[in-house]
Design an enzyme around this catalytic site. Structure first.
Site, PDB file in Angstrom:
ATOM      1  N   CYS A  61      -3.760  -5.048  -7.801  1.00 37.07           N
ATOM      2  CA  CYS A  61      -3.331  -3.643  -7.809  1.00 37.07           C
ATOM      3  C   CYS A  61      -3.824  -2.904  -9.059  1.00 37.07           C
ATOM      4  CB  CYS A  61      -1.828  -3.559  -7.689  1.00 37.07           C
ATOM      5  SG  CYS A  61      -0.999  -4.641  -8.841  1.00 37.07           S
TER       6      CYS A  61
ATOM      7  N   GLU B 147       6.239  -0.509  -5.450  1.00 36.15           N
ATOM      8  CA  GLU B 147       5.112  -0.853  -6.330  1.00 36.15           C
ATOM      9  C   GLU B 147       3.854  -0.732  -5.473  1.00 36.15           C
ATOM     10  OE1 GLU B 147       5.154  -1.685  -9.543  1.00 36.15           O
ATOM     11  OE2 GLU B 147       7.265  -2.086  -9.937  1.00 36.15           O
TER      12      GLU B 147
ATOM     13  N   SER C 299       0.823  -1.213   0.000  1.00 36.01           N
ATOM     14  CA  SER C 299       0.000   0.000   0.000  1.00 36.01           C
ATOM     15  C   SER C 299       0.859   1.267   0.000  1.00 36.01           C
ATOM     16  CB  SER C 299      -0.906  -0.011   1.225  1.00 36.01           C
ATOM     17  OG  SER C 299      -0.111  -0.050   2.385  1.00 36.01           O
TER      18      SER C 299
HETATM   19  P1  NAD Z   1       0.322  -3.634   2.900  1.00 33.18           P
HETATM   20  O1  NAD Z   1       0.996  -2.363   2.544  1.00 33.18           O
HETATM   21  O2  NAD Z   1      -0.611  -3.641   4.055  1.00 33.18           O
HETATM   22  O3  NAD Z   1       1.398  -4.766   3.217  1.00 33.18           O
HETATM   23  C1  NAD Z   1       2.427  -5.091   2.310  1.00 33.18           C
HETATM   24  C2  NAD Z   1       3.633  -5.589   3.079  1.00 33.18           C
HETATM   25  O4  NAD Z   1       4.124  -4.530   3.885  1.00 33.18           O
HETATM   26  C3  NAD Z   1       3.329  -6.753   4.028  1.00 33.18           C
HETATM   27  O5  NAD Z   1       4.394  -7.659   3.982  1.00 33.18           O
HETATM   28  C4  NAD Z   1       3.280  -6.082   5.369  1.00 33.18           C
HETATM   29  O6  NAD Z   1       3.635  -6.928   6.434  1.00 33.18           O
HETATM   30  C5  NAD Z   1       4.332  -5.007   5.197  1.00 33.18           C
HETATM   31  N1  NAD Z   1       4.225  -3.887   6.149  1.00 33.18           N
HETATM   32  C6  NAD Z   1       3.136  -3.462   6.832  1.00 33.18           C
HETATM   33  N2  NAD Z   1       3.470  -2.405   7.621  1.00 33.18           N
HETATM   34  C7  NAD Z   1       4.783  -2.173   7.397  1.00 33.18           C
HETATM   35  C8  NAD Z   1       5.712  -1.207   7.889  1.00 33.18           C
HETATM   36  N3  NAD Z   1       5.347  -0.289   8.770  1.00 33.18           N
HETATM   37  N4  NAD Z   1       6.979  -1.252   7.428  1.00 33.18           N
HETATM   38  C9  NAD Z   1       7.358  -2.181   6.528  1.00 33.18           C
HETATM   39  N5  NAD Z   1       6.534  -3.115   6.025  1.00 33.18           N
HETATM   40  C10 NAD Z   1       5.264  -3.110   6.467  1.00 33.18           C
HETATM   41  O7  NAD Z   1      -0.390  -4.160   1.572  1.00 33.18           O
HETATM   42  P2  NAD Z   1      -1.324  -5.422   1.355  1.00 33.18           P
HETATM   43  O8  NAD Z   1      -2.647  -5.167   1.992  1.00 33.18           O
HETATM   44  O9  NAD Z   1      -0.606  -6.686   1.677  1.00 33.18           O
HETATM   45  O10 NAD Z   1      -1.469  -5.378  -0.237  1.00 33.18           O
HETATM   46  C11 NAD Z   1      -2.351  -4.541  -0.872  1.00 33.18           C
HETATM   47  C12 NAD Z   1      -1.694  -3.328  -1.474  1.00 33.18           C
HETATM   48  O11 NAD Z   1      -0.625  -3.694  -2.305  1.00 33.18           O
HETATM   49  C13 NAD Z   1      -2.655  -2.563  -2.366  1.00 33.18           C
HETATM   50  O12 NAD Z   1      -2.485  -1.192  -2.180  1.00 33.18           O
HETATM   51  C14 NAD Z   1      -2.220  -2.972  -3.760  1.00 33.18           C
HETATM   52  O13 NAD Z   1      -2.564  -2.092  -4.783  1.00 33.18           O
HETATM   53  C15 NAD Z   1      -0.750  -3.048  -3.572  1.00 33.18           C
HETATM   54  N6  NAD Z   1      -0.145  -3.843  -4.639  1.00 33.18           N
HETATM   55  C16 NAD Z   1       0.603  -3.201  -5.588  1.00 33.18           C
HETATM   56  C17 NAD Z   1       1.153  -3.930  -6.642  1.00 33.18           C
HETATM   57  C18 NAD Z   1       1.997  -3.282  -7.704  1.00 33.18           C
HETATM   58  O14 NAD Z   1       2.700  -3.999  -8.402  1.00 33.18           O
HETATM   59  N7  NAD Z   1       1.977  -1.971  -7.854  1.00 33.18           N
HETATM   60  C19 NAD Z   1       0.934  -5.301  -6.716  1.00 33.18           C
HETATM   61  C20 NAD Z   1       0.163  -5.908  -5.731  1.00 33.18           C
HETATM   62  C21 NAD Z   1      -0.362  -5.175  -4.695  1.00 33.18           C
END
Ligand code: NAD
Length: 480
Positions: A283, A249, A230
């Site tokens: 995404c 990403e 995110s």
């Molecule tokens: P998220 O941001 O909640 O989590 C992603 C990762 O970040 C997880 O491994 C999580 O444990 C970690 N994380 C959480 N807090 C953190 C912190 N403070 N510091 C470091 N890491 C931390 O996302 P999600 O809910 O797993 O996935 C959904 C999001 O991912 C959506 O916004 C989606 O659009 C995006 N996404 C983007 C792409 C792309 O290629 N652009 C692809 C897939 C998903």
């Protein structure tokens, strides 16, 4: 007996200080006990990965390539079992889970090929006055330890998009998978060990992103952070990472233009798939659909009808098209945003509510019209099974409405008009524009990355390899 997964550090399973139970989103089934790494354990993984990197960086490309090919083959051989892991822990319908495994195999094969194509170029040194008598060329060298922090929605393939290029480039990699989908990453440990990857080059530390993020982004031995997730977390990671390299990403609220003259029969099924595949948790899910006024009513009615007919059920059932969202919290957020839109004047033409009597927290495939552009379902990333349909009269108006978004990952346009196709392609603010297909389109070798709040950097195997290597100039002074 319930399986317990430890941490994969230094080529061995290490017992962790803490464990937590992992539950299936669909039915709450207990899946496994998962190690919850502490920052100190994450640091150990980084230090061991760095030690392993010191010799791995000298492994010939042919051998690195062979390891990656072997892993691709092993995944292919176990594809049904591995798709089942995704279906259970991520509540991804089996058909989509199988498609993800097939793409993962391709991603590792592209990585194996990329390992053999890391090259530099000659620099025309004597093109500059002071450069005569010199020969110059560039080489690409590995950078060291890369940390890979990954989301839940493509737990195999998005890990592959970081692990594959990192190992192809001669780097070590520490993976921190999403809390909800650790098993999809943990099975890689043995796959890579069996394929001959030296111990320590790949580490997998499971646990809470919020607790481990700072260590994984700011440890001095970490040379690059590759993050998918995110926007809010991406921003935090960038702050911790300081000047080191990052690839971010992030999310999007992808849009599609359907131009005058488009045959709805030809595109309807694609649009429905773009909006609702994996419950809209992609995404580049199709969230905003801008339809030329001449087609608007017909398209909206038929799209809503198709959304209502999606088959709801268990992820492991081959017929299922729509199932549980990743968590109850996610479902409540989606419901609240739909309510907010309805309260501000939007019409709910399909869905708009939780599905009762099936699995946990399933939100019905939802179609909204007459949505004010200030509503979150339009301006933010919904990441759920919700599509907003809006009419337009002139192409410029549609392009302007799409570009209002703070996001820009991919966009699409259906049109038979080459001028409209090119205007949209050039004017839409996005990392990629797809002509005559939905924006929810990706193959694993193509460049992929967002603009604006959708992130920075480019994935797609060869592009990721470039971002995970250092370009170095070598200049030779020739003796007279
Ligand atoms: P998220 O941001 O909640 O989590 C992603 C990762 O970040 C997880 O491994 C999580 O444990 C970690 N994380 C959480 N807090 C953190 C912190 N403070 N510091 C470091 N890491 C931390 O996302 P999600 O809910 O797993 O996935 C959904 C999001 O991912 C959506 O916004 C989606 O659009 C995006 N996404 C983007 C792409 C792309 O290629 N652009 C692809 C897939 C998903």
């Amino acid at each position: 007996m319930l399986k317990r997964y430890d941490l994969w550090i230094g080529g061995k399973w290490r017992q962790a200080e803490q464990y937590e139970m992992l539950y299936a989103p669909y039915n709450g089934e207990e899946l496994a006990l998962i190690a919850q790494a502490t920052p100190a354990e994450a640091e150990e993984a980084i230090v061991e990965a760095h030690a392993a990197y010191e010799s791995y960086k000298r492994m010939p490309a042919s051998q690195r390539s062979r390891i990656l090919f072997r892993v691709a083959e092993a995944i292919e051989a176990r594809r049904e079992e591995l798709a089942g892991i995704i279906a259970r822990e991520a509540a991804k319908p089996m058909t989509a889970a199988r498609a993800e495994i097939a793409r993962t195999v391709e991603t590792y094969r592209f990585s194996a090929e990329a390992a053999k194509n890391i090259t530099g170029e000659q620099v025309a040194m004597d093109a500059a006055e002071g450069g005569q008598g010199k020969i110059g060329f560039t080489v690409r060298t590995p950078i060291g330890v890369v940390t890979a922090i990954t989301p839940f929605n493509f737990p195999f393939n998005l890990v592959a998009h970081k692990v594959g290029p990192a190992l192809a480039a001669g780097n070590a990699v520490v993976v921190k998978p999403a809390e909800q989908t650790p098993i999809s990453a943990l099975v890689l440990a043995e796959l890579f060990a069996e394929a001959g990857l030296p111990a320590g080059v790949l580490a997998i530390v499971t646990g809470k992103g919020a607790e481990l993020g700072e260590k994984l982004s700011s440890h001095p031995l970490v040379k690059k952070v590759s993050f998918t997730g995110s926007h809010a977390v991406g921003e935090l990671i960038q702050r911790h990472a300081g000047l080191r390299r990052t690839t971010l990403e992030l999310g999007s609220n992808s849009a599609l233009i359907i131009d005058e003259g488009t045959n709805i029969d030809d595109i309807l099924a694609r649009c429905v798939a773009g909006a609702y595949a994996y419950n809209g948790q992609v995404c580049i899910s199709l969230q905003r659909i801008l339809v030329h006024r001449s087609l608007y009513e017909d398209f909206a009615a038929r799209f809503a009808q198709a959304a209502k007919q999606l088959s709801v059920g268990a992820p492991l059932d081959d017929k299922t098209e729509l199932t549980s969202l990743i968590s109850e919290k996610a479902a409540h957020r989606v419901a609240a945003w739909v309510e907010e839109a309805a309260a501000s004047g939007a019409s709910v033409v399909a869905g708009g509510r939780m599905v009762e009597g099936e699995g946990n927290h399933i939100f019905a495939a939802t179609v909204l019209t007459d949505v004010p552009r200030s509503a979150k379902v339009w301006s933010e990333e919904i990441f759920g099974p919700v599509a907003v349909i809006m009419p337009f009269d002139e192409l410029e108006e549609a392009v302007r409405a799409i570009n209002e978004s703070r996001y820009g990952l991919q966009a699409g346009i259906y049109t038979a008009n080459i001028h409209h196709a090119m205007a949209a392609a050039l004017e839409l603010e996005a990392g990629g524009v797809v002509i005559n297909d939905i924006p929810t389109f990706r193959t694993d070798q193509m460049p992929y990355g967002g603009v604006k709040d959708s992130g920075k950097g480019t994935e797609g195997v060869a592009y990721a390899v470039e971002e995970m290597t250092q370009l170095k100039l070598i200049a030779i002074h020739l003796r007279k």
